[in-house]
Each structure stands twice: as C-alpha cells, then as structure tokens.
Write a protein that holds these residues in place. Structure first.
Motif, PDB file in Angstrom:
ATOM      1  N   TYR A 135     -31.949  24.226  36.819  1.00 56.53           N
ATOM      2  CA  TYR A 135     -30.940  25.000  37.524  1.00 56.53           C
ATOM      3  C   TYR A 135     -30.624  24.381  38.878  1.00 56.53           C
ATOM      4  O   TYR A 135     -31.509  23.819  39.545  1.00 56.53           O
ATOM      5  CB  TYR A 135     -31.410  26.438  37.783  1.00 56.53           C
ATOM      6  CG  TYR A 135     -31.961  27.158  36.589  1.00 56.53           C
ATOM      7  CD1 TYR A 135     -31.156  27.973  35.799  1.00 56.53           C
ATOM      8  CD2 TYR A 135     -33.316  27.056  36.248  1.00 56.53           C
ATOM      9  CE1 TYR A 135     -31.663  28.650  34.707  1.00 56.53           C
ATOM     10  CE2 TYR A 135     -33.832  27.719  35.154  1.00 56.53           C
ATOM     11  CZ  TYR A 135     -33.004  28.524  34.388  1.00 56.53           C
ATOM     12  OH  TYR A 135     -33.517  29.189  33.319  1.00 56.53           O
ATOM     13  N   LEU A 136     -29.375  24.526  39.307  1.00 59.13           N
ATOM     14  CA  LEU A 136     -28.973  24.275  40.682  1.00 59.13           C
ATOM     15  C   LEU A 136     -28.743  25.627  41.348  1.00 59.13           C
ATOM     16  O   LEU A 136     -28.027  26.486  40.805  1.00 59.13           O
ATOM     17  CB  LEU A 136     -27.692  23.446  40.730  1.00 59.13           C
ATOM     18  CG  LEU A 136     -27.815  21.959  40.369  1.00 59.13           C
ATOM     19  CD1 LEU A 136     -26.423  21.317  40.330  1.00 59.13           C
ATOM     20  CD2 LEU A 136     -28.704  21.236  41.379  1.00 59.13           C
ATOM     21  N   ILE A 152     -26.158  27.639  38.546  1.00 56.14           N
ATOM     22  CA  ILE A 152     -25.694  27.056  37.295  1.00 56.14           C
ATOM     23  C   ILE A 152     -26.883  26.345  36.667  1.00 56.14           C
ATOM     24  O   ILE A 152     -27.657  25.682  37.373  1.00 56.14           O
ATOM     25  CB  ILE A 152     -24.502  26.094  37.492  1.00 56.14           C
ATOM     26  CG1 ILE A 152     -24.058  25.526  36.137  1.00 56.14           C
ATOM     27  CG2 ILE A 152     -24.843  24.979  38.469  1.00 56.14           C
ATOM     28  CD1 ILE A 152     -22.751  24.761  36.206  1.00 56.14           C
ATOM     29  N   GLY A 153     -27.072  26.513  35.370  1.00 58.07           N
ATOM     30  CA  GLY A 153     -28.254  25.916  34.760  1.00 58.07           C
ATOM     31  C   GLY A 153     -28.106  25.686  33.270  1.00 58.07           C
ATOM     32  O   GLY A 153     -27.116  26.084  32.649  1.00 58.07           O
ATOM     33  N   THR A 165     -26.019  27.404  28.415  1.00 54.29           N
ATOM     34  CA  THR A 165     -25.579  27.316  29.803  1.00 54.29           C
ATOM     35  C   THR A 165     -25.738  28.672  30.490  1.00 54.29           C
ATOM     36  O   THR A 165     -25.394  29.708  29.904  1.00 54.29           O
ATOM     37  CB  THR A 165     -24.117  26.862  29.884  1.00 54.29           C
ATOM     38  OG1 THR A 165     -23.977  25.586  29.259  1.00 54.29           O
ATOM     39  CG2 THR A 165     -23.659  26.749  31.334  1.00 54.29           C
ATOM     40  N   PHE A 166     -26.265  28.655  31.702  1.00 52.38           N
ATOM     41  CA  PHE A 166     -26.479  29.877  32.481  1.00 52.38           C
ATOM     42  C   PHE A 166     -25.650  29.807  33.755  1.00 52.38           C
ATOM     43  O   PHE A 166     -25.674  28.800  34.467  1.00 52.38           O
ATOM     44  CB  PHE A 166     -27.967  30.023  32.830  1.00 52.38           C
ATOM     45  CG  PHE A 166     -28.259  31.160  33.768  1.00 52.38           C
ATOM     46  CD1 PHE A 166     -28.308  32.462  33.306  1.00 52.38           C
ATOM     47  CD2 PHE A 166     -28.490  30.927  35.125  1.00 52.38           C
ATOM     48  CE1 PHE A 166     -28.588  33.516  34.172  1.00 52.38           C
ATOM     49  CE2 PHE A 166     -28.771  31.966  35.988  1.00 52.38           C
ATOM     50  CZ  PHE A 166     -28.817  33.272  35.509  1.00 52.38           C
ATOM     51  N   ASN A 187     -24.287  35.187  33.116  1.00 55.55           N
ATOM     52  CA  ASN A 187     -23.730  34.952  31.792  1.00 55.55           C
ATOM     53  C   ASN A 187     -24.454  33.801  31.100  1.00 55.55           C
ATOM     54  O   ASN A 187     -24.927  32.865  31.764  1.00 55.55           O
ATOM     55  CB  ASN A 187     -22.243  34.602  31.903  1.00 55.55           C
ATOM     56  CG  ASN A 187     -21.487  35.581  32.783  1.00 55.55           C
ATOM     57  OD1 ASN A 187     -21.422  36.766  32.483  1.00 55.55           O
ATOM     58  ND2 ASN A 187     -20.940  35.087  33.885  1.00 55.55           N
ATOM     59  N   TYR A 188     -24.530  33.890  29.767  1.00 53.52           N
ATOM     60  CA  TYR A 188     -25.116  32.840  28.939  1.00 53.52           C
ATOM     61  C   TYR A 188     -24.069  32.370  27.933  1.00 53.52           C
ATOM     62  O   TYR A 188     -23.390  33.183  27.297  1.00 53.52           O
ATOM     63  CB  TYR A 188     -26.336  33.359  28.185  1.00 53.52           C
ATOM     64  CG  TYR A 188     -27.486  33.746  29.064  1.00 53.52           C
ATOM     65  CD1 TYR A 188     -28.446  32.806  29.443  1.00 53.52           C
ATOM     66  CD2 TYR A 188     -27.637  35.058  29.511  1.00 53.52           C
ATOM     67  CE1 TYR A 188     -29.515  33.167  30.250  1.00 53.52           C
ATOM     68  CE2 TYR A 188     -28.699  35.419  30.319  1.00 53.52           C
ATOM     69  CZ  TYR A 188     -29.629  34.474  30.686  1.00 53.52           C
ATOM     70  OH  TYR A 188     -30.686  34.826  31.487  1.00 53.52           O
ATOM     71  N   PHE A 189     -23.955  31.044  27.781  1.00 49.51           N
ATOM     72  CA  PHE A 189     -23.001  30.462  26.856  1.00 49.51           C
ATOM     73  C   PHE A 189     -23.748  29.471  25.964  1.00 49.51           C
ATOM     74  O   PHE A 189     -24.285  28.467  26.442  1.00 49.51           O
ATOM     75  CB  PHE A 189     -21.878  29.745  27.607  1.00 49.51           C
ATOM     76  CG  PHE A 189     -21.168  30.613  28.611  1.00 49.51           C
ATOM     77  CD1 PHE A 189     -20.139  31.454  28.218  1.00 49.51           C
ATOM     78  CD2 PHE A 189     -21.545  30.600  29.943  1.00 49.51           C
ATOM     79  CE1 PHE A 189     -19.489  32.258  29.132  1.00 49.51           C
ATOM     80  CE2 PHE A 189     -20.897  31.406  30.869  1.00 49.51           C
ATOM     81  CZ  PHE A 189     -19.866  32.236  30.465  1.00 49.51           C
ATOM     82  N   GLY A 190     -23.789  29.755  24.656  1.00 48.70           N
ATOM     83  CA  GLY A 190     -24.526  28.890  23.737  1.00 48.70           C
ATOM     84  C   GLY A 190     -23.976  28.966  22.336  1.00 48.70           C
ATOM     85  O   GLY A 190     -23.045  29.734  22.036  1.00 48.70           O
ATOM     86  N   LYS A 191     -24.570  28.170  21.434  1.00 52.56           N
ATOM     87  CA  LYS A 191     -24.117  28.129  20.046  1.00 52.56           C
ATOM     88  C   LYS A 191     -24.292  29.469  19.342  1.00 52.56           C
ATOM     89  O   LYS A 191     -23.539  29.826  18.447  1.00 52.56           O
ATOM     90  CB  LYS A 191     -24.874  27.043  19.285  1.00 52.56           C
ATOM     91  CG  LYS A 191     -24.395  25.630  19.596  1.00 52.56           C
ATOM     92  CD  LYS A 191     -25.025  24.635  18.647  1.00 52.56           C
ATOM     93  CE  LYS A 191     -24.424  23.238  18.842  1.00 52.56           C
ATOM     94  NZ  LYS A 191     -25.012  22.253  17.906  1.00 52.56           N
TER      95      LYS A 191
END
Length: 243
Positions: A135-136, A152-153, A165-166, A187-191
């Motif tokens: 994470y940053l 962002i991570g 992605t977080f 938020n979480y973005f993934g498959k």
C-alpha cells in the motif's frame, strides 16, 4: 485485513493508532516503542450468517525513526452451516516505512507492506503461498481540526496471481483535544467482483498512551448483506519519550 484511522490531533498528545477503520495513516511509532492494538468486531453477513472476531490484534515496534515492524492476527468464531466454529485467520508480518513527512500541499507519504504466513491459519482460512499486500499511504492536514488521508494498494490472496486493488479515502476530525472521529470510503476491485464500503467511528485518548475506539461499517450497495461494528484499544506499552 488490518484496521486503521487518523489519530486525534491534540497538541500535547503525541500518539498515533492504525485502528479503527479500513484505511491506514502514514505515521509510524517512535523508535523503540512497542504498541499493542486490540479489538473485537462482529460482521453480519446476510442470510443469518456472521463472524465474531474476539481478538483482532496488531503489534507495532519502532525499529528506526520512520520504520516500524508489524505482526498481526485474528482469532474468531464464524457461523456456517447452522453452527458456530472457532478459527484463526493466520499471522501476517510486515513493515511501514515513512518516505516523506509532508510539506504544504504535498502529503505525508509512507509505504506499508505485509504478507500472510502460510501454515498459520486454521481450516477455511489457509493460503497456499505467501499472500503479500502493498500500500501507499498519504495524508494532508487541512487545519488544526481536519485531516484527509487516502490509500491505494494491491492485495494477493495466496491462491491466484491477480491482486485485488484497494482504494480508501478518510476524513479525520478533531472534536476536542482528546476526542476525534472519522468517516471513510473504501473499495475493493478484483476478478471476484467489486465492493464499495463506508464506515464511521470515534476515538478517545483515555491517557497519553491509551486510545479507545468504536466504529461501524457497511457495504454501501448491499447493506443487508454486509455490516460490522467494532470496539478497540491502542496502547503504547513503553514510550521512551515520556520517561
């Protein structure tokens, strides 16, 4: 997941905690400081299922100025197939490194990296391989009562090569010198799909080295399918600067 929040912005209280909340602030503990952050949380997961985490634990140790080591783990009871089962979600080790303290409009910046250790989790929570997260962490103080943090991570689950992605945005408010609150979106973005969540909470400095907190969060798109409430404490076990 390791919970996080912005600290109370009091002039005479030099303290930072990474709980409650989903986002993480960039501040690190001082060199030589050992800090314990402990919480309990109940997650409601639709259709009568749920999960009670009775030991959400994070140890932080200041290795150098601006560098800390971290060790965390969750002990819980989860409800599946009409019965409650105890479990351990495994250990995660990592580090947080301060890269820039911030100046004017330029935010404070830190890097947080950790990974779940295979073989330390109970049935249903195992990982086949090392499961890293990176994470940053950013923070901009706006004035003496408001601060904006954002993360962002990328998170790997130890089974598939593609990360999730977080993203998080947190507003931290100082109500008094000892009482603060926060509101955030994460938020979480993934498959496997995307999730959009929000939470709010309060933190109170019960002493120079002890913070108490309470928080609640939910899935914005499906609030009946996921929500949670938590209580916790952050305690600096030793503080060389107050001796």
């Amino acid at each position: 997941m390791i919970s996080a929040s912005l600290a109370v912005m009091a002039q005479d209280v030099e303290f930072t905690a990474d709980r409650p909340g989903a986002s993480t602030g960039p501040a690190t503990v001082w060199r030589g400081v050992i800090q314990l952050e402990q919480g309990i949380q109940y997650d409601g997961i639709g259709d009568g299922y749920g999960q009670f985490t009775f030991s959400n634990t994070l140890f932080r140790y200041g290795l150098f100025d601006g560098v800390e080591l971290r060790l965390g783990g969750d002990a819980l009871i989860h409800h599946t197939y009409d019965k409650w089962q105890p479990a351990f979600a495994g250990l995660a080790v990592g580090t947080k490194i301060s890269c820039f303290e911030g100046r004017g409009a330029i935010p404070a910046i830190s890097v947080l990296a950790d990974f779940a250790i295979p073989g330390t989790a109970g049935n249903g929570f195992e990982t086949e391989h090392l499961a890293p997260s990176l994470y940053l962490l950013f923070e901009n103080p706006v004035n003496d009562w408001l601060s904006i943090g954002y993360n962002i991570g990328a998170e790997w689950d130890g089974s598939t090569p593609a990360p999730t992605t977080f993203l998080a945005l947190c507003l931290g408010f100082s109500i008094t010198e000892r009482l603060g609150c926060f509101a955030e979106s994460y938020n979480y973005f993934g498959k496997a799909g995307n999730s959009y969540c929000a939470d709010i909470g309060f933190n109170y400095m019960a002493g120079e080295c002890v913070q108490l907190d309470v928080a609640a969060n939910l899935d914005v798109c499906n609030p009946k399918q996921y929500w949670a409430v938590s209580l916790g404490v952050a305690w600096q076990i030793n503080n060389p600067k107050t001796k």
